[in-house]
Design a protein around this motif. Structure first.
Motif, PDB file in Angstrom:
ATOM      1  N   SER A   1       0.809  -1.211   0.000  1.00 34.26           N
ATOM      2  CA  SER A   1       0.000   0.000   0.000  1.00 34.26           C
ATOM      3  C   SER A   1       0.848   1.269   0.000  1.00 34.26           C
ATOM      4  O   SER A   1       0.517   2.243  -0.678  1.00 34.26           O
ATOM      5  CB  SER A   1      -0.918  -0.026   1.212  1.00 34.26           C
ATOM      6  OG  SER A   1      -1.619   1.174   1.337  1.00 34.26           O
ATOM      7  N   LYS A   2       1.944   1.238   0.737  1.00 34.95           N
ATOM      8  CA  LYS A   2       2.806   2.422   0.832  1.00 34.95           C
ATOM      9  C   LYS A   2       3.435   2.762  -0.523  1.00 34.95           C
ATOM     10  O   LYS A   2       3.465   3.926  -0.926  1.00 34.95           O
ATOM     11  CB  LYS A   2       3.889   2.164   1.887  1.00 34.95           C
ATOM     12  CG  LYS A   2       4.587   3.391   2.367  1.00 34.95           C
ATOM     13  CD  LYS A   2       5.497   3.042   3.536  1.00 34.95           C
ATOM     14  CE  LYS A   2       6.067   4.304   4.127  1.00 34.95           C
ATOM     15  NZ  LYS A   2       6.867   4.039   5.311  1.00 34.95           N
TER      16      LYS A   2
ATOM     17  N   PHE B   1       2.767   6.083  -2.827  1.00 36.46           N
ATOM     18  CA  PHE B   1       3.907   6.917  -3.222  1.00 36.46           C
ATOM     19  C   PHE B   1       3.907   7.152  -4.728  1.00 36.46           C
ATOM     20  O   PHE B   1       4.050   8.286  -5.191  1.00 36.46           O
ATOM     21  CB  PHE B   1       5.230   6.274  -2.779  1.00 36.46           C
ATOM     22  CG  PHE B   1       6.432   7.063  -3.214  1.00 36.46           C
ATOM     23  CD1 PHE B   1       6.814   8.202  -2.518  1.00 36.46           C
ATOM     24  CD2 PHE B   1       7.164   6.686  -4.337  1.00 36.46           C
ATOM     25  CE1 PHE B   1       7.912   8.943  -2.925  1.00 36.46           C
ATOM     26  CE2 PHE B   1       8.263   7.429  -4.747  1.00 36.46           C
ATOM     27  CZ  PHE B   1       8.639   8.558  -4.036  1.00 36.46           C
ATOM     28  N   ILE B   2       3.726   6.083  -5.504  1.00 35.47           N
ATOM     29  CA  ILE B   2       3.735   6.220  -6.967  1.00 35.47           C
ATOM     30  C   ILE B   2       2.548   7.070  -7.424  1.00 35.47           C
ATOM     31  O   ILE B   2       2.688   7.954  -8.271  1.00 35.47           O
ATOM     32  CB  ILE B   2       3.743   4.840  -7.651  1.00 35.47           C
ATOM     33  CG1 ILE B   2       5.075   4.142  -7.354  1.00 35.47           C
ATOM     34  CG2 ILE B   2       3.517   4.973  -9.158  1.00 35.47           C
ATOM     35  CD1 ILE B   2       5.125   2.686  -7.763  1.00 35.47           C
TER      36      ILE B   2
ATOM     37  N   LYS C   1      -5.544   1.285  -8.468  1.00 39.38           N
ATOM     38  CA  LYS C   1      -4.979   0.334  -7.487  1.00 39.38           C
ATOM     39  C   LYS C   1      -5.318   0.781  -6.066  1.00 39.38           C
ATOM     40  O   LYS C   1      -5.652  -0.060  -5.222  1.00 39.38           O
ATOM     41  CB  LYS C   1      -3.470   0.205  -7.670  1.00 39.38           C
ATOM     42  CG  LYS C   1      -3.077  -0.583  -8.896  1.00 39.38           C
ATOM     43  CD  LYS C   1      -1.586  -0.786  -8.972  1.00 39.38           C
ATOM     44  CE  LYS C   1      -1.256  -1.589 -10.217  1.00 39.38           C
ATOM     45  NZ  LYS C   1       0.078  -2.168 -10.175  1.00 39.38           N
ATOM     46  N   LEU C   2      -5.240   2.071  -5.806  1.00 41.39           N
ATOM     47  CA  LEU C   2      -5.604   2.581  -4.472  1.00 41.39           C
ATOM     48  C   LEU C   2      -7.086   2.347  -4.192  1.00 41.39           C
ATOM     49  O   LEU C   2      -7.457   2.008  -3.063  1.00 41.39           O
ATOM     50  CB  LEU C   2      -5.273   4.067  -4.349  1.00 41.39           C
ATOM     51  CG  LEU C   2      -3.839   4.433  -4.098  1.00 41.39           C
ATOM     52  CD1 LEU C   2      -3.667   5.952  -4.074  1.00 41.39           C
ATOM     53  CD2 LEU C   2      -3.333   3.834  -2.790  1.00 41.39           C
ATOM     54  N   GLN C   3      -7.931   2.547  -5.187  1.00 41.54           N
ATOM     55  CA  GLN C   3      -9.354   2.337  -5.002  1.00 41.54           C
ATOM     56  C   GLN C   3      -9.635   0.866  -4.682  1.00 41.54           C
ATOM     57  O   GLN C   3     -10.471   0.554  -3.832  1.00 41.54           O
ATOM     58  CB  GLN C   3     -10.142   2.772  -6.246  1.00 41.54           C
ATOM     59  CG  GLN C   3     -10.073   4.247  -6.558  1.00 41.54           C
ATOM     60  CD  GLN C   3     -10.446   5.099  -5.369  1.00 41.54           C
ATOM     61  OE1 GLN C   3     -11.513   4.964  -4.801  1.00 41.54           O
ATOM     62  NE2 GLN C   3      -9.541   5.974  -4.972  1.00 41.54           N
TER      63      GLN C   3
END
Length: 126
Positions: free
Chosen positions: A3-4, A8-9, A119-121
């Motif tokens: 996740s980190k 960041f990206i 991807k975050l979603q």
């Protein structure tokens, strides 16, 4: 990928787009060099003003986390059209030149931002 790294990206690429498409046009759109750049491509002066307004609004949509996902998708699409149109306009007027790489590079950065946004979603729904 954890996740980190994903965050960041996403934030790195999104901030680059925000600076290039939001901050820079807001600060430079009324300079004579910017106006001449629009005229050089054959566009009327009002087109530069309109483009600046949409770029600033789109950049804000991408950077503000509370904005709905559907609106973010419109901003991503708008910026993709912007970069493709910049490539085509410059190619049509100036032919092949090193400047053609710039919109393609930023289109790539935009695509990475969009991929990592999704991807975050997905991480939020898991």
């Amino acid at each position: 990928m954890n996740s980190k790294s994903t965050k960041f990206i996403f934030w790195t690429t999104t901030i680059i787009i925000f600076l290039f498409e939001g901050v820079m046009p807001a600060l430079t759109s009324q300079t004579e060099m910017a106006k001449e750049g629009i005229r050089h491509l054959g566009y009327p002066d009002y087109f530069g003003v309109m483009l600046t307004v949409f770029k600033v609004l789109g950049a804000l949509v991408l950077i503000i986390p509370q904005v709905p996902q559907r609106l973010k998708e419109w901003a991503y699409a708008g910026f993709a059209f912007d970069f493709i149109a910049a490539f085509v306009s410059n190619w049509a007027v100036d032919g092949l030149s090193p400047m053609l790489a710039l919109p393609i590079i930023f289109l790539g950065i935009l695509l990475v931002s969009n991929i990592y946004y999704h991807k975050l979603q997905n991480l939020k729904t898991v």
